[in-house]
Design an enzyme around this catalytic site. Structure first.
Site, mmCIF file in Angstrom:
data_model
loop_
_atom_site.group_PDB
_atom_site.id
_atom_site.type_symbol
_atom_site.label_atom_id
_atom_site.label_comp_id
_atom_site.label_asym_id
_atom_site.label_seq_id
_atom_site.Cartn_x
_atom_site.Cartn_y
_atom_site.Cartn_z
ATOM 1 C CB SER A 79 -18.923 40.832 20.599
ATOM 2 O OG SER A 79 -19.299 39.713 19.914
ATOM 3 C CG HIS A 111 -23.897 39.672 17.772
ATOM 4 N ND1 HIS A 111 -22.973 40.172 16.873
ATOM 5 C CD2 HIS A 111 -23.197 38.982 18.671
ATOM 6 C CE1 HIS A 111 -21.764 39.790 17.235
ATOM 7 N NE2 HIS A 111 -21.870 39.060 18.319
ATOM 8 C CG HIS A 162 -20.444 35.881 13.710
ATOM 9 N ND1 HIS A 162 -21.530 36.458 14.316
ATOM 10 C CD2 HIS A 162 -19.369 36.648 14.036
ATOM 11 C CE1 HIS A 162 -21.139 37.526 14.994
ATOM 12 N NE2 HIS A 162 -19.831 37.663 14.839
ATOM 13 C CE1 TYR A 190 -20.989 32.312 16.124
ATOM 14 C CE2 TYR A 190 -18.919 33.353 15.516
ATOM 15 C CZ TYR A 190 -20.120 33.378 16.190
ATOM 16 O OH TYR A 190 -20.453 34.475 16.941
ATOM 17 C CD GLU A 191 -24.702 33.787 13.730
ATOM 18 O OE1 GLU A 191 -25.893 33.888 14.014
ATOM 19 O OE2 GLU A 191 -24.009 34.755 13.348
ATOM 20 C CB ALA A 200 -14.961 41.538 20.785
ATOM 21 C CG MET A 236 -14.487 33.538 16.174
ATOM 22 S SD MET A 236 -15.662 32.844 17.344
ATOM 23 C CE MET A 236 -14.555 32.350 18.691
ATOM 24 C CB SER A 237 -16.390 38.697 12.533
ATOM 25 O OG SER A 237 -15.674 39.633 13.325
ATOM 26 C CG ASN A 261 -10.291 37.242 24.982
ATOM 27 O OD1 ASN A 261 -11.238 37.705 24.333
ATOM 28 N ND2 ASN A 261 -9.508 36.299 24.523
ATOM 29 C CG HIS A 266 -20.040 35.489 24.152
ATOM 30 N ND1 HIS A 266 -19.302 36.099 23.146
ATOM 31 C CD2 HIS A 266 -21.286 36.002 24.050
ATOM 32 C CE1 HIS A 266 -20.093 36.933 22.489
ATOM 33 N NE2 HIS A 266 -21.299 36.890 23.013
HETATM 34 N N1 HPA Z 1 -10.597 34.222 20.000
HETATM 35 C C1 HPA Z 1 -11.425 34.326 18.942
HETATM 36 N N2 HPA Z 1 -12.370 35.235 18.848
HETATM 37 C C2 HPA Z 1 -12.517 36.105 19.857
HETATM 38 C C3 HPA Z 1 -11.686 36.043 20.991
HETATM 39 C C4 HPA Z 1 -10.681 35.048 21.064
HETATM 40 O O1 HPA Z 1 -9.903 34.936 22.038
HETATM 41 N N3 HPA Z 1 -12.089 37.050 21.805
HETATM 42 C C5 HPA Z 1 -13.110 37.675 21.195
HETATM 43 N N4 HPA Z 1 -13.370 37.110 20.010
#
Ligand code: HPA
Length: 274
Positions: free
Chosen positions: A31, A62, A84, A86-87, A114, A212-213, A236, A248
């Site tokens: 990302s 993306h 992903h 989750y999609e 990320a 998440m990947s 973050n 996001h």
């Molecule tokens: N959690 C999960 N996935 C992420 C995060 C997060 O804080 N930041 C970027 N991708």
């Protein structure tokens, strides 16, 4: 032959003519990091939606294409955008692009993402070299009949992230003066960010970053005996570790800010992998 392998072979067969370089390194851009591909010596590109039976990502930010070209003299294939879990895709779908890049000839898989920092020593904008991972919160991409053509039924996972490549990344970071944290990446399904107690759970389990990947891709690649390395951009801190709620756009903003440093690190690392 398993149905999954037949599908993979058909998919590869349909794009074989469009693979314009035999890549040594396969790079997956996370990302906000996708712009990297625009700056390399591009030979050709292939949109995912042009590939028969290929899963196409729906996440904003993306792009969704393979970029073939050279980082200096190193032939690469870059995934500008990944799919992903989750999609709603199956794990077989999620790792299909990784398997395709191996079929194209890539020996090394360079994963980026990320991620949220769950280690209190981390700060937004940090880079973390992934030294190990926890993937148990998502199904293994290897569930189902084993694809013998790719690898063995019960692959060893002692060194998912290649120790020599990790050492190379340490040296690159030192030589360029770009700080590189190290740690364990934990994959959750998403798409929701974690609750404060889920972040705490990740920390208790030994994770330093959560995302998440990536971990499922690394499992599939390790099954095929690719040499793997990975860098998380800590966009973050995990939920509950900082004041403001996560979004996001924050993830993308941080990634944008660090992009120039990231670019240098990735380029020099790939050049030294040749
Ligand atoms: N959690 C999960 N996935 C992420 C995060 C997060 O804080 N930041 C970027 N991708």
């Amino acid at each position: 032959m398993t149905a999954a392998y037949e599908r993979l072979k058909n998919c590869y067969g349909s794009i074989q003519d469009k693979v314009s370089v035999r890549p040594k390194v396969a790079l997956v851009l996370g990302s906000g990091l996708g712009d990297y591909a625009d700056g390399i010596r591009i030979v050709s590109t292939l949109d995912y939606h042009e590939i028969n039976g290929f899963p196409v990502s729906t996440v904003s930010g993306h792009k969704g294409r393979f970029v073939f070209g050279y980082v200096e003299d190193v032939p690469v294939v870059i995934m500008q955008g990944r799919v992903h879990y989750y999609e709603g895709y199956s794990m077989e779908d999620v790792v299909l692009p990784i398997r395709l890049m191996k079929m194209m000839g890539a020996e090394i898989l360079f994963l980026t993402n990320a991620a949220g920092g769950v280690n209190y020593n981390f700060h937004p904008g940090d880079f973390m070299m992934i030294t190990d991972q926890i993937s148990d919160f998502v199904p293994s991409p290897l569930i189902g009949p084993n694809i013998e053509e790719l690898g063995e039924r019960f692959p060893d996972m002692s060194h998912i992230y290649d120790p020599e490549l990790c050492q190379l990344l340490r040296e690159v970071s030192r030589d360029l003066g770009i700080a590189l944290q190290e740690g364990t990446y934990l994959q959750l399904t998403g798409p929701n960010f974690e609750s404060p107690h889920e972040v705490k759970m990740c920390r208790i389990l030994g994770a330093d970053a959560v995302g998440m990947s990536t971990a499922c891709e690394a499992v599939a690649a390790n099954h095929m005996k690719m040499r793997i390395c990975g860098i998380s951009c800590i966009s973050n801190l995990g939920c509950g570790m900082a004041e403001q709620p996560l979004s996001h756009s924050e993830v993308k903003e941080t990634a944008d800010q660090v992009a120039p440093r990231f670019k240098k690190l990735i380029t020099e690392a790939i050049v030294r992998m040749a």
